[in-house]
Scaffold this motif. Structure first.
Motif, short mmCIF file in Angstrom:
data_model
loop_
_atom_site.label_atom_id
_atom_site.label_comp_id
_atom_site.label_asym_id
_atom_site.label_seq_id
_atom_site.Cartn_x
_atom_site.Cartn_y
_atom_site.Cartn_z
N ASP A 48 0.68 -1.12 -0.15
CA ASP A 48 -0.28 -0.28 0.28
C ASP A 48 0.82 0.95 -0.49
O ASP A 48 2.17 1.06 0.03
CB ASP A 48 -1.23 0.01 1.39
N GLU A 49 0.28 2.77 -0.32
CA GLU A 49 1.09 3.60 -0.26
C GLU A 49 1.57 4.06 1.18
O GLU A 49 3.02 4.38 1.36
CB GLU A 49 0.42 4.74 -0.04
N ARG A 50 1.55 2.68 2.71
CA ARG A 50 1.94 3.39 3.40
C ARG A 50 3.35 2.82 3.10
O ARG A 50 4.63 2.86 3.92
CB ARG A 50 1.33 2.99 4.49
N CYS A 51 3.63 1.64 2.85
CA CYS A 51 4.70 0.25 2.79
C CYS A 51 5.63 1.02 1.42
O CYS A 51 7.18 1.11 1.47
CB CYS A 51 4.50 -0.85 2.15
N LEU A 52 4.91 1.52 0.69
CA LEU A 52 5.68 2.19 -0.60
C LEU A 52 6.45 3.72 -0.16
O LEU A 52 7.56 3.88 -0.74
CB LEU A 52 5.17 2.77 -2.11
N ALA A 53 5.87 4.36 0.61
CA ALA A 53 6.84 5.64 1.17
C ALA A 53 7.89 5.49 2.09
O ALA A 53 9.58 6.05 2.32
CB ALA A 53 5.85 5.90 2.10
N GLN A 54 8.11 4.08 2.86
CA GLN A 54 9.45 3.94 3.39
C GLN A 54 10.23 3.86 2.77
O GLN A 54 11.37 4.08 3.31
CB GLN A 54 8.78 2.17 4.76
N VAL A 55 10.18 2.66 1.07
CA VAL A 55 11.14 2.43 0.56
C VAL A 55 11.43 3.41 -0.59
O VAL A 55 12.18 3.37 -1.43
CB VAL A 55 11.20 1.58 0.24
N ALA A 56 10.56 4.40 -0.57
CA ALA A 56 10.80 5.66 -1.85
C ALA A 56 12.29 6.09 -1.89
O ALA A 56 12.47 6.18 -3.03
CB ALA A 56 9.58 6.34 -1.17
N ASP A 57 13.15 6.18 -0.98
CA ASP A 57 13.93 6.99 -1.69
C ASP A 57 15.55 5.32 -1.34
O ASP A 57 16.85 5.60 -1.25
CB ASP A 57 14.30 7.50 -0.31
N LEU A 58 14.85 4.86 -0.94
CA LEU A 58 15.44 3.18 -1.20
C LEU A 58 16.50 3.16 -2.08
O LEU A 58 17.78 2.81 -2.03
CB LEU A 58 15.15 1.76 -1.59
N ASP A 59 16.46 3.81 -3.35
CA ASP A 59 17.80 3.96 -5.22
C ASP A 59 18.59 4.74 -4.54
O ASP A 59 19.67 4.37 -4.60
CB ASP A 59 16.78 4.42 -5.87
#
Length: 62
Positions: A48-59
């Motif tokens: 979901d969006e909350r999970c996606l936000a946790q790894v948004a800057d992983l790159d």
């Protein structure tokens, strides 16, 4: 009834007759028809969006 003792202290029947006799002594509460049903399969995991936000800057770290 005679058993063979291995170094791991595991008792093994010496014949198929002994194995059948051992199995006949299994309490009915442990027999297959009395075991609980397997748990239902969990729904597939989704992002979901909350999970996606946790790894948004992983790159930036890779």
């Amino acid at each position: 009834m005679s058993f063979v003792t291995t170094p791991a202290y595991h008792l093994e029947p010496e014949s198929i007759g002994e194995l059948i006799a051992d199995c006949a002594g299994i309490p009915s509460s442990l027999q297959a028809e009395n075991l609980p049903l397997p748990r239902q399969i969990a729904p597939p995991w989704t992002v979901d969006e909350r999970c996606l936000a946790q790894v948004a800057d992983l790159d930036a770290y890779v």
